[in-house]
Write an enzyme that holds these catalytic residues in place. Structure first.
Site, mmCIF file in Angstrom:
data_model
loop_
_atom_site.group_PDB
_atom_site.id
_atom_site.type_symbol
_atom_site.label_atom_id
_atom_site.label_comp_id
_atom_site.label_asym_id
_atom_site.label_seq_id
_atom_site.Cartn_x
_atom_site.Cartn_y
_atom_site.Cartn_z
ATOM 1 C CD GLU A 27 -2.924 3.352 -5.152
ATOM 2 O OE1 GLU A 27 -3.641 3.546 -6.080
ATOM 3 O OE2 GLU A 27 -1.732 3.130 -5.412
ATOM 4 C CG HIS A 55 -3.062 -0.581 -7.074
ATOM 5 N ND1 HIS A 55 -3.406 0.236 -5.823
ATOM 6 C CD2 HIS A 55 -2.761 -1.676 -6.922
ATOM 7 C CE1 HIS A 55 -4.078 -0.871 -4.840
ATOM 8 N NE2 HIS A 55 -3.853 -2.130 -5.133
ATOM 9 N NE ARG A 95 -4.506 -1.292 -0.417
ATOM 10 C CZ ARG A 95 -4.506 -2.248 -1.323
ATOM 11 N NH1 ARG A 95 -3.547 -2.460 -2.008
ATOM 12 N NH2 ARG A 95 -5.329 -2.912 -0.963
HETATM 13 C C1 DGY Z 1 -5.717 -5.899 -3.058
HETATM 14 O O1 DGY Z 1 -6.476 -6.768 -3.241
HETATM 15 O O2 DGY Z 1 -5.456 -5.366 -1.854
HETATM 16 C C2 DGY Z 1 -5.401 -5.050 -4.447
HETATM 17 O O3 DGY Z 1 -4.336 -4.160 -3.984
HETATM 18 C C3 DGY Z 1 -6.675 -4.146 -4.940
HETATM 19 O O4 DGY Z 1 -7.145 -3.821 -3.631
#
Ligand code: DGY
Length: 323
Positions: A271, A289, A242
């Site tokens: 983001e 992402h 993250r």
């Molecule tokens: C997750 O599954 O956490 C991916 O990053 C998409 O949110």
């Protein structure tokens, strides 16, 4: 009996949307843009279940809806740091996520990033597409060897372990692990990995550091300037976890002053906004992402949400209930 009403806050793979519609009264956000805070609050008053994603910032205000109808937030994704778990729990709203089914694909992308940044794949592709390649020469686009190096893995859950599998068995890397709780020695042995007690012990020893821990308040800015300073001057940081785990200003400074070798990011703090200083760094690879972005993973994530909903609405315990 009437089907439970559910809202998908974003478009999902078509096969999953179709399957959901067999058992639920499904509303979809056809625009496929993130819901505004007021649209989200309206949804909480209107649907039995809301099926959010990482693009929905679900704080206490979003859930503070008189006569709320929603009983479950069945998140599409493994990470759920975008949901205020305490506020949801206080309101009696269950939360589920989608672990396991995206672990391999996310680790594949972390490997992709590690190889891209070490071997300067982005530089090479940009040069070629710009028509600037003048041909082979011994000093052209020299990168860093990956095979046999030391990889530090921060967070040794399912994705971290898949990363260790690829790095150790595929690339002969030595694996060091930092995890908030002790890892079963049998699991570490599968990758000949060693666990260390602190990030301070891990960072100076690694050629590559890959982040696989959860986001949220607990890990916000875990990688700050003091910790970046502990990395070797030619080491690389990879983040598919993250954005908030890394202090982006500190990272940009480390990249600009070459105090680390480079970085590769799939996730960002705000983001889809990218910190303007990061955008100026040449020794940085960035992807939008994409960790779980394969047909297989994205469909499996949807079916995992469906399983969780089916359990919830038939009175069983959803297997991926996190709160
Ligand atoms: C997750 O599954 O956490 C991916 O990053 C998409 O949110």
């Amino acid at each position: 009996m009437a089907k439970p009403t559910v809202l998908l806050t974003r478009r999902w793979p078509a096969v999953v949307e179709q399957k959901l519609a067999e058992s639920y009264d499904v509303a979809t956000n056809r625009s496929d843009r993130p819901l505004s805070p007021s649209e989200f609050r309206e949804a909480i008053g209107k649907y039995d279940a809301v099926l959010p994603t990482v693009t929905d910032k679900i704080n206490a205000d979003a859930l503070d809806v008189p006569k709320a109808r929603t009983k479950i937030l069945a998140n599409y994704g493994v990470g759920f740091s975008h949901i205020d778990v305490t506020a949801a729990t206080r309101r009696g709203i269950a939360i589920t996520n989608t672990p396991d089914v995206l672990s391999e694909c996310t680790a594949d992308l972390a490997m992709t990033l590690m190889l891209m940044v070490a071997r300067r794949a982005g530089d090479g592709e940009r040069e070629l597409r710009a028509g600037d390649w003048s041909g082979w020469r011994p000093t052209h686009l020299i990168g860093t060897k990956v095979s046999g190096k030391t990889l530090g893995i921060v967070g040794f859950g399912r994705i971290g372990q898949q990363m260790a599998r690829r790095a150790h068995h595929g690339f002969g890397m030595e694996v060091l692990v930092y995890n908030r709780s002790p890892v079963d020695p049998g699991i570490l042995a599968q990758f000949n990995a060693r666990q260390v007690d602190t990030l301070e012990a891990l960072l100076p020893r690694c050629d590559f550091v890959s982040l696989h821990c959860p986001g949220g308040t607990e890990n916000r800015n875990m990688i700050n300037s003091a910790r970046l300073d502990l990395m070797k001057p030619d080491a690389f940081l990879i983040n598919t976890a993250r954005g908030e785990v890394v202090n982006e200003t500190a990272l940009a400074q480390a990249l600009m002053f070459d105090t680390i070798g480079g970085a590769a990011l799939d996730v960002f703090e705000a983001e889809p906004h990218v910190h303007p200083m990061l955008a100026q760094c040449d020794n940085l690879v960035m992807l939008p992402h994409m960790g779980s972005a394969t047909r297989e993973a994205r469909e499996a994530m949807g079916f995992r949400v469906l399983d969780n909903l089916n359990d919830f609405f038939t009175g069983a315990a959803p297997r991926d209930r996190v709160a």
